[in-house]
Design an enzyme around this catalytic site. Structure first.
Site, short mmCIF file in Angstrom:
data_model
loop_
_atom_site.label_atom_id
_atom_site.label_comp_id
_atom_site.label_asym_id
_atom_site.label_seq_id
_atom_site.Cartn_x
_atom_site.Cartn_y
_atom_site.Cartn_z
N LYS A 47 0.87 -1.18 0.00
CA LYS A 47 0.00 0.00 0.00
C LYS A 47 0.90 1.23 0.00
O LYS A 47 1.51 1.59 1.01
CB LYS A 47 -0.93 0.04 1.22
CG LYS A 47 -2.00 1.10 1.01
CD LYS A 47 -2.43 1.85 2.22
CE LYS A 47 -1.54 2.90 2.76
NZ LYS A 47 -1.55 4.21 2.09
N GLU B 201 -0.75 7.54 0.09
CA GLU B 201 -1.80 8.18 -0.73
C GLU B 201 -1.29 9.48 -1.36
O GLU B 201 -1.84 9.96 -2.33
CB GLU B 201 -3.05 8.44 0.11
CG GLU B 201 -2.89 9.41 1.29
CD GLU B 201 -2.33 8.74 2.55
OE1 GLU B 201 -1.79 7.63 2.46
OE2 GLU B 201 -2.44 9.36 3.62
N SER C 27 5.58 7.78 10.27
CA SER C 27 5.80 8.53 11.51
C SER C 27 5.69 7.60 12.72
O SER C 27 5.07 6.53 12.64
CB SER C 27 4.75 9.64 11.60
OG SER C 27 3.47 9.04 11.60
N CYS D 279 14.42 10.39 6.63
CA CYS D 279 14.44 9.96 8.03
C CYS D 279 15.86 9.93 8.56
O CYS D 279 16.06 9.81 9.76
CB CYS D 279 13.78 8.60 8.18
SG CYS D 279 14.72 7.31 7.40
N GLU E 252 9.99 16.18 15.63
CA GLU E 252 10.46 15.95 14.26
C GLU E 252 9.88 17.04 13.36
O GLU E 252 8.66 17.16 13.26
CB GLU E 252 10.01 14.57 13.76
CG GLU E 252 10.48 14.31 12.34
CD GLU E 252 10.11 12.92 11.82
OE1 GLU E 252 9.00 12.42 12.13
OE2 GLU E 252 10.93 12.35 11.08
P1 NAD Z 1 2.64 8.69 7.95
O1 NAD Z 1 2.82 7.95 9.22
O2 NAD Z 1 1.73 9.85 7.95
O3 NAD Z 1 2.08 7.70 6.79
C1 NAD Z 1 2.74 6.51 6.47
C2 NAD Z 1 1.73 5.50 5.97
O4 NAD Z 1 0.81 5.19 7.00
C3 NAD Z 1 0.91 5.97 4.78
O5 NAD Z 1 0.80 4.91 3.86
C4 NAD Z 1 -0.45 6.32 5.38
O6 NAD Z 1 -1.52 6.07 4.49
C5 NAD Z 1 -0.54 5.41 6.59
N1 NAD Z 1 -1.24 6.01 7.71
C6 NAD Z 1 -1.19 7.31 8.10
N2 NAD Z 1 -1.94 7.50 9.20
C7 NAD Z 1 -2.49 6.29 9.52
C8 NAD Z 1 -3.35 5.85 10.56
N3 NAD Z 1 -3.81 6.67 11.50
N4 NAD Z 1 -3.71 4.55 10.58
C9 NAD Z 1 -3.24 3.69 9.65
N5 NAD Z 1 -2.41 4.07 8.64
C10 NAD Z 1 -2.04 5.35 8.57
O7 NAD Z 1 4.10 9.12 7.44
P2 NAD Z 1 4.48 10.03 6.18
O8 NAD Z 1 4.12 11.45 6.49
O9 NAD Z 1 3.99 9.42 4.92
O10 NAD Z 1 6.07 9.86 6.17
C11 NAD Z 1 6.93 10.68 6.91
C12 NAD Z 1 7.36 9.99 8.19
O11 NAD Z 1 7.99 8.75 7.89
C13 NAD Z 1 8.39 10.77 8.98
O12 NAD Z 1 8.07 10.69 10.35
C14 NAD Z 1 9.70 10.05 8.70
O13 NAD Z 1 10.68 10.18 9.70
C15 NAD Z 1 9.22 8.64 8.60
N6 NAD Z 1 10.14 7.79 7.87
C16 NAD Z 1 10.85 6.89 8.59
C17 NAD Z 1 11.77 6.08 7.95
C18 NAD Z 1 12.58 5.10 8.73
O14 NAD Z 1 13.23 4.26 8.13
N7 NAD Z 1 12.59 5.15 10.05
C19 NAD Z 1 11.94 6.18 6.56
C20 NAD Z 1 11.17 7.10 5.86
C21 NAD Z 1 10.26 7.90 6.53
#
Ligand code: NAD
Length: 489
Positions: A173, A176, A226, A281, A382
């Protein structure tokens, strides 16, 4: 506008959705696509297809399964330019950054081509007379990945090639916010002629994720995003008895010692803090100068920040693109304002950036904040934007103590010419990835990838041998074959 479709059981499938989210080019403001929302029934279809495919796929010899990866590597390379341009269009990073991202994706495909060797079992003969014991690795089953926006092409490849080569089946997935990159990549996957159902894609948001977390046929989940979502995914998937690893957010420190090569440190730290508009990240987001490093580093990093060329990542000479969307720009600018109200100085202020010809873009120029106090919001939250917060201490001990104070532990970097300082740092710092004179300590695909503390929930990490562990289950067999049995039958 690109049409966003699901890919289930080897076919492109129209999503079952009445609501859609606009996919907006963060530089131009143009709507590039629309992501379907709430398509829970497609998760069931994908899980059914992946379960059915598993029965035969796990019997295919690993040596035959990796032949698909060899083909995929060359297809990805042949289409690198188009995929990278799409990453820039939906995610905002520069074309060079997008190409570098895809190289890391391909690197994982290459490493997974070694799976026959990496996943072979173990045998211990004659643990007692006539008795042998062996450990076999078998596929874990149907696996799924929920991906973030910031590396739309690379992050699915921390998992996809390993799942495929290890004989499990898969559902991805994408975020979005950036569904188009995986649409292009699935056009290539479609050309592999894999058995139907081995690899599937379902688009959507929380509803779709929850359906994945709750589906009994899905046995293992990988998540990147996140920390709040990571923790939620970890809990819910574990409650449902699934194997799960969830990579979370970050707040990465960099320490600059007085003996550091300042020119090198400045260039590398600027690339880390402002590359991909700070949305990595592994980006360093706060810098701690030690002793006499303060003035020289501050001056040089301010020059580097203010001279960075910001604009649309598809144009030549651009060093930094926009952040992902208007909401993110607003959140980052509000955090900067809050930091100032809590006493921070702002020698380089990137707020309110407008780029001529791209007035609808979500641009923020690199920003430097000074005298940020430990414990206030700028030092703990962050930001995920091109903002570097500065602090100052007198000793490496104080710097390491500061580096360890936060909830995250994704990466920590040190710039020094001293081997003993480096040794102390790598031993004492609480982070999963350590950079010594390195700004983005991204592990190669044959090393494990993940953070510590609230940057990771789970056990086995992504990539390399950890992927082999995660996507297989071990079976131990103890066999007795008395010497004279052959004569009896
Ligand atoms: P996000 O958590 O908002 O979304 C990530 C995924 O989770 C998306 O596919 C989204 O549809 C889904 N999602 C969002 N909210 C949800 C919920 N309440 N319930 C279920 N699914 C949900 O993250 P983002 O904004 O897309 O990405 C940025 C974040 O990712 C930053 O915090 C960054 O540090 C982190 N990140 C971490 C790594 C790592 O390896 N640690 C790598 C890349 C990004």
């Amino acid at each position: 506008m690109m049409k966003i479709l699901n890919y289930i059981n080897g076919k492109w499938v129209e999503p079952i959705a009445s609501e859609f989210i606009d996919v907006i080019n963060p530089a131009t403001g143009t709507i590039e696509a629309k992501t379907p929302v709430g398509d829970k029934s497609s998760v069931k279809d994908a899980a059914d297809a992946a379960s059915k495919a598993l029965t035969e796929w796990k019997k295919v010899p690993a040596q035959d399964r990796i032949q698909y990866l060899f083909k995929l590597k060359f297809l990805l390379e042949d289409n690198l330019e188009e995929i990278s341009r799409t990453i820039t269009k939906e995610c905002g990073k520069t074309l060079d950054e997008a190409k570098a991202e895809m190289r890391r994706a391909i690197e994982n495909v290459e490493v997974a081509c070694g799976i026959p060797m990496m996943s072979k079992g173990e045998i211990s003969e004659d643990i007692a007379p006539g008795i042998d014991e062996m450990m076999l690795r078998q596929p874990v089953g149907v696996c799924a990945t929920v991906a973030p926006f910031n590396f739309p092409g690379m992050i699915p490849f921390w998992y996809l090639p390993y799942v495929l080569a290890l004989g499990s089946t898969y559902i991805i997935k994408p975020s979005e916010k950036v569904p188009m990159t995986m649409m292009l990549i699935f056009k290539l996957i479609d050309q592999l002629n894999l058995p139907a159902g081995v690899i599937n894609m379902v688009h959507g948001t929380k509803d779709v994720v929850d359906a994945i977390l709750d589906h009994p046929a899905i046995r293992a989940i990988t998540f990147v995003g996140s920390s709040t979502t990571a923790q939620y995914i970890y809990r819910r998937a574990a409650e449902n008895g699934k194997r799960v690893q969830a990579q979370g957010g970050a707040k990465n420190p960099v320490i600059i010692m007085p003996d550091a090569d300042m020119d090198m440190a400045t260039k590398i730290i600027a690339d880390s803090a402002f590359g991909c508009a700070g949305q990595r990240c592994l980006a360093v987001s706060w810098a701690v100068t030690v002793g006499e490093a303060k003035n020289e580093f501050l001056e040089s990093i301010c020059d580097a920040a203010s001279s960075r060329t910001v604009g649309y990542g598809l144009e030549s000479g651009i060093q930094m693109g926009p952040v992902i969307n208007g909401g993110s720009k607003q959140r980052i600018e509000e955090l900067i304002a809050k930091g100032i109200s809590q006493g921070a100085g702002i020698p380089v202020d990137g707020r309110g950036t407008k780029i001529s010809g791209f007035e609808s873009g979500s641009f923020i120029r690199p920003t430097i904040l000074t005298d940020v106090l430990p414990g206030n919001e700028l030092s703990t939250t962050e930001i995920f934007g091109p903002v570097l917060s500065m602090m100052h201490v007198n000793t490496i001990e104080e710097a390491i103590q500061l580096a360890n104070q936060g909830r995250y532990g994704n990466q920590a970097s040190l710039f020094t010419a001293s081997g003993s300082a480096a040794r102390k740092f790598r031993n004492e710092v609480e982070a999963g990835n350590i950079g010594i004179n390195i700004g983005v300590a991204a592990p190669m695909a044959f090393f494990p990838f993940s953070g510590w503390k609230d940057s990771f929930f789970g056990d086995m990490h992504g990539q390399g041998m950890d992927a082999v562990e995660f996507f297989t289950q071990k079976k131990v067999v103890v066999e007795r074959w008395p010497k004279d049995w052959a004569r009896k039958f």
